[in-house]
Design a protein around this motif. Structure first.
Motif, PDB file in Angstrom:
ATOM      1  N   PRO A  80       0.721  -1.061  -0.358  1.00  0.00           N
ATOM      2  CA  PRO A  80      -0.091   0.038   0.029  1.00  0.00           C
ATOM      3  C   PRO A  80       1.329   1.072   0.314  1.00  0.00           C
ATOM      4  O   PRO A  80       1.837   1.491   1.083  1.00  0.00           O
ATOM      5  CB  PRO A  80      -0.976  -0.619   1.276  1.00  0.00           C
ATOM      6  CG  PRO A  80      -0.909  -1.766   1.558  1.00  0.00           C
ATOM      7  CD  PRO A  80       0.357  -1.713   1.359  1.00  0.00           C
ATOM      8  N   THR A 110       1.297   4.635   1.799  1.00  0.00           N
ATOM      9  CA  THR A 110       1.100   4.900   2.115  1.00  0.00           C
ATOM     10  C   THR A 110       1.562   6.304   2.229  1.00  0.00           C
ATOM     11  O   THR A 110       2.688   6.805   2.218  1.00  0.00           O
ATOM     12  CB  THR A 110       1.718   4.286   3.542  1.00  0.00           C
ATOM     13  OG1 THR A 110       1.123   2.826   3.544  1.00  0.00           O
ATOM     14  CG2 THR A 110       0.970   5.251   4.769  1.00  0.00           C
ATOM     15  N   LEU A 126       3.793  -1.490   4.906  1.00  0.00           N
ATOM     16  CA  LEU A 126       3.376   0.089   4.422  1.00  0.00           C
ATOM     17  C   LEU A 126       4.631   0.382   3.454  1.00  0.00           C
ATOM     18  O   LEU A 126       5.712   1.299   3.960  1.00  0.00           O
ATOM     19  CB  LEU A 126       2.430   1.019   5.017  1.00  0.00           C
ATOM     20  CG  LEU A 126       1.480  -0.081   6.233  1.00  0.00           C
ATOM     21  CD1 LEU A 126       1.178   1.379   7.105  1.00  0.00           C
ATOM     22  CD2 LEU A 126       0.057  -0.241   4.692  1.00  0.00           C
ATOM     23  N   TYR A 152      -2.290   7.784  -3.345  1.00  0.00           N
ATOM     24  CA  TYR A 152      -2.057   7.171  -2.412  1.00  0.00           C
ATOM     25  C   TYR A 152      -3.351   5.648  -1.806  1.00  0.00           C
ATOM     26  O   TYR A 152      -4.044   5.769  -2.329  1.00  0.00           O
ATOM     27  CB  TYR A 152      -2.266   7.845  -0.934  1.00  0.00           C
ATOM     28  CG  TYR A 152      -1.123   8.566  -0.773  1.00  0.00           C
ATOM     29  CD1 TYR A 152       0.543   8.360  -0.651  1.00  0.00           C
ATOM     30  CD2 TYR A 152      -1.487  10.033  -1.036  1.00  0.00           C
ATOM     31  CE1 TYR A 152       1.373   9.662  -0.882  1.00  0.00           C
ATOM     32  CE2 TYR A 152      -0.498  11.240  -1.324  1.00  0.00           C
ATOM     33  CZ  TYR A 152       0.604  10.520  -1.072  1.00  0.00           C
ATOM     34  OH  TYR A 152       1.293  11.626  -1.186  1.00  0.00           O
ATOM     35  N   ASP A 153      -2.837   4.889  -1.451  1.00  0.00           N
ATOM     36  CA  ASP A 153      -3.976   3.630  -0.467  1.00  0.00           C
ATOM     37  C   ASP A 153      -4.404   3.193   0.655  1.00  0.00           C
ATOM     38  O   ASP A 153      -4.967   3.382   1.019  1.00  0.00           O
ATOM     39  CB  ASP A 153      -3.049   1.845  -1.005  1.00  0.00           C
ATOM     40  CG  ASP A 153      -2.449   2.292  -2.695  1.00  0.00           C
ATOM     41  OD1 ASP A 153      -3.639   2.290  -3.379  1.00  0.00           O
ATOM     42  OD2 ASP A 153      -1.515   1.352  -2.760  1.00  0.00           O
ATOM     43  N   CYS A 154      -3.127   4.404   1.675  1.00  0.00           N
ATOM     44  CA  CYS A 154      -3.439   4.495   3.009  1.00  0.00           C
ATOM     45  C   CYS A 154      -2.866   5.632   3.090  1.00  0.00           C
ATOM     46  O   CYS A 154      -1.688   6.352   3.219  1.00  0.00           O
ATOM     47  CB  CYS A 154      -2.437   3.043   3.375  1.00  0.00           C
ATOM     48  SG  CYS A 154      -2.414   3.320   5.512  1.00  0.00           S
ATOM     49  N   LEU A 166      -1.909   7.782   7.078  1.00  0.00           N
ATOM     50  CA  LEU A 166      -1.497   7.100   8.668  1.00  0.00           C
ATOM     51  C   LEU A 166      -1.234   8.053   9.439  1.00  0.00           C
ATOM     52  O   LEU A 166      -0.544   8.944   8.824  1.00  0.00           O
ATOM     53  CB  LEU A 166       0.441   6.316   8.658  1.00  0.00           C
ATOM     54  CG  LEU A 166       0.625   5.229   9.449  1.00  0.00           C
ATOM     55  CD1 LEU A 166      -1.013   4.455  10.635  1.00  0.00           C
ATOM     56  CD2 LEU A 166       1.802   4.827   9.169  1.00  0.00           C
ATOM     57  N   VAL A 212      -9.658   4.266   0.327  1.00  0.00           N
ATOM     58  CA  VAL A 212      -8.435   4.295   0.712  1.00  0.00           C
ATOM     59  C   VAL A 212      -8.457   3.700   2.489  1.00  0.00           C
ATOM     60  O   VAL A 212      -9.233   4.594   3.240  1.00  0.00           O
ATOM     61  CB  VAL A 212      -8.192   5.776   1.043  1.00  0.00           C
ATOM     62  CG1 VAL A 212      -7.174   6.454   2.146  1.00  0.00           C
ATOM     63  CG2 VAL A 212      -7.579   6.151  -0.592  1.00  0.00           C
ATOM     64  N   ARG A 213      -7.257   2.762   2.743  1.00  0.00           N
ATOM     65  CA  ARG A 213      -7.398   2.674   4.331  1.00  0.00           C
ATOM     66  C   ARG A 213      -6.449   3.402   5.138  1.00  0.00           C
ATOM     67  O   ARG A 213      -6.115   5.344   4.994  1.00  0.00           O
ATOM     68  CB  ARG A 213      -6.189   2.105   4.106  1.00  0.00           C
ATOM     69  CG  ARG A 213      -6.034   0.626   5.286  1.00  0.00           C
ATOM     70  CD  ARG A 213      -5.532   0.207   5.304  1.00  0.00           C
ATOM     71  NE  ARG A 213      -4.952  -0.720   6.525  1.00  0.00           N
ATOM     72  CZ  ARG A 213      -3.604  -1.917   6.282  1.00  0.00           C
ATOM     73  NH1 ARG A 213      -3.146  -2.168   5.513  1.00  0.00           N
ATOM     74  NH2 ARG A 213      -3.460  -2.305   7.527  1.00  0.00           N
ATOM     75  N   ASP A 253      -7.989   0.836  12.527  1.00  0.00           N
ATOM     76  CA  ASP A 253      -7.658   0.379  10.791  1.00  0.00           C
ATOM     77  C   ASP A 253      -8.564   0.091  10.313  1.00  0.00           C
ATOM     78  O   ASP A 253      -9.557  -0.865  10.620  1.00  0.00           O
ATOM     79  CB  ASP A 253      -6.217  -0.699  11.033  1.00  0.00           C
ATOM     80  CG  ASP A 253      -6.024  -0.847   9.248  1.00  0.00           C
ATOM     81  OD1 ASP A 253      -6.774  -0.613   8.382  1.00  0.00           O
ATOM     82  OD2 ASP A 253      -4.844  -1.957   9.534  1.00  0.00           O
ATOM     83  N   ASP A 312      -9.622  -1.291   7.241  1.00  0.00           N
ATOM     84  CA  ASP A 312      -9.641  -2.525   7.147  1.00  0.00           C
ATOM     85  C   ASP A 312      -9.972  -3.594   7.902  1.00  0.00           C
ATOM     86  O   ASP A 312     -10.382  -4.238   7.555  1.00  0.00           O
ATOM     87  CB  ASP A 312      -8.411  -3.108   6.397  1.00  0.00           C
ATOM     88  CG  ASP A 312      -7.346  -2.518   4.885  1.00  0.00           C
ATOM     89  OD1 ASP A 312      -8.885  -1.582   4.044  1.00  0.00           O
ATOM     90  OD2 ASP A 312      -7.514  -2.889   4.225  1.00  0.00           O
TER      91      ASP A 312
END
Length: 206
Positions: A5, A7, A36, A69-71, A73, A99-100, A109, A111
């Motif tokens: 991912p 991030t 990540l 981005y996929d995530c 944080l 998007v996580r 989280d 997910d």
């Protein structure tokens, strides 16, 4: 093998004297442990969590909408969101975009089953907060009515309305200029409402 991912880290400190090092260290350790790939870092410094204009947060949201981005944080919810409503809106948008979202200290989280359950709880809290605010406003209005108090802005006099209508109809003055002409005898919002109504009527075909 699934892709790692992409991030983005988001951090915020409230004063220039505070250092984001603790957040950076914690987020990097978490990302390494969770597999990540950190591809972007955004940090707002000396910006209140309640302030609307956080440039780095705005840049992050733009990048997320561009599918960079996929995530996302973060260290804690309160480093990211201004309020429960803001958090909910952001989580809804992240969910729509696939998007996580991970908050390390809150152990959330999106997910995970627990993260999805927390999203439902946050939504319920936001709805409750909205309902309580509406109830307080309604109760305040009823109490004021019992005491004979008038709520809301005072009505604009017919003479002032006619003056605004004339200026809107026969001049090309902007709403700001018309507001200045009437010397504050109506709010700028009210001037805009009247001027737009008049000009729309003049532009409509017969």
């Amino acid at each position: 093998m699934p892709a790692v991912p992409r991030t983005a880290l988001y951090l915020r400190v409230s004063t220039a004297e505070q250092k984001p090092d603790l957040q950076y260290d914690g987020l990097r350790v978490y990302a390494a442990r969770a597999g990540l790939a950190i591809e972007g870092e955004y940090c707002d410094v000396a910006v209140s969590g309640r302030k609307q204009g956080r440039p780095q947060l705005s840049a992050l949201m733009t990048a997320v909408r561009n599918r960079e981005y996929d995530c996302v944080l973060v260290w804690k919810f309160d480093r990211f969101a201004r309020s429960t409503r803001h958090l909910l809106a952001a989580l809804e948008e992240f969910g729509h975009l696939g998007v996580r979202f991970i908050s390390v200290q809150d152990q959330i989280d999106t997910d995970s089953p627990m993260g999805r359950a927390m999203f439902t709880i946050i939504a319920a809290l936001a709805e409750l907060e909205s309902a309580l605010i509406s109830e307080r406003v309604s109760a305040g209005m009823k109490a004021a009515a019992v005491r004979g108090k008038r709520l809301g802005r005072p009505p604009t006099s017919p003479h002032v309305i006619a003056e605004i209508e004339a200026l809107a109809a026969v001049t090309d003055l902007s709403i700001r200029q018309i507001h200045r002409k009437i010397a504050g005898r109506a709010s700028r919002t009210r001037v805009g409402e009247i001027a737009k109504r008049v000009r729309k009527a003049d532009s409509d075909p017969l």
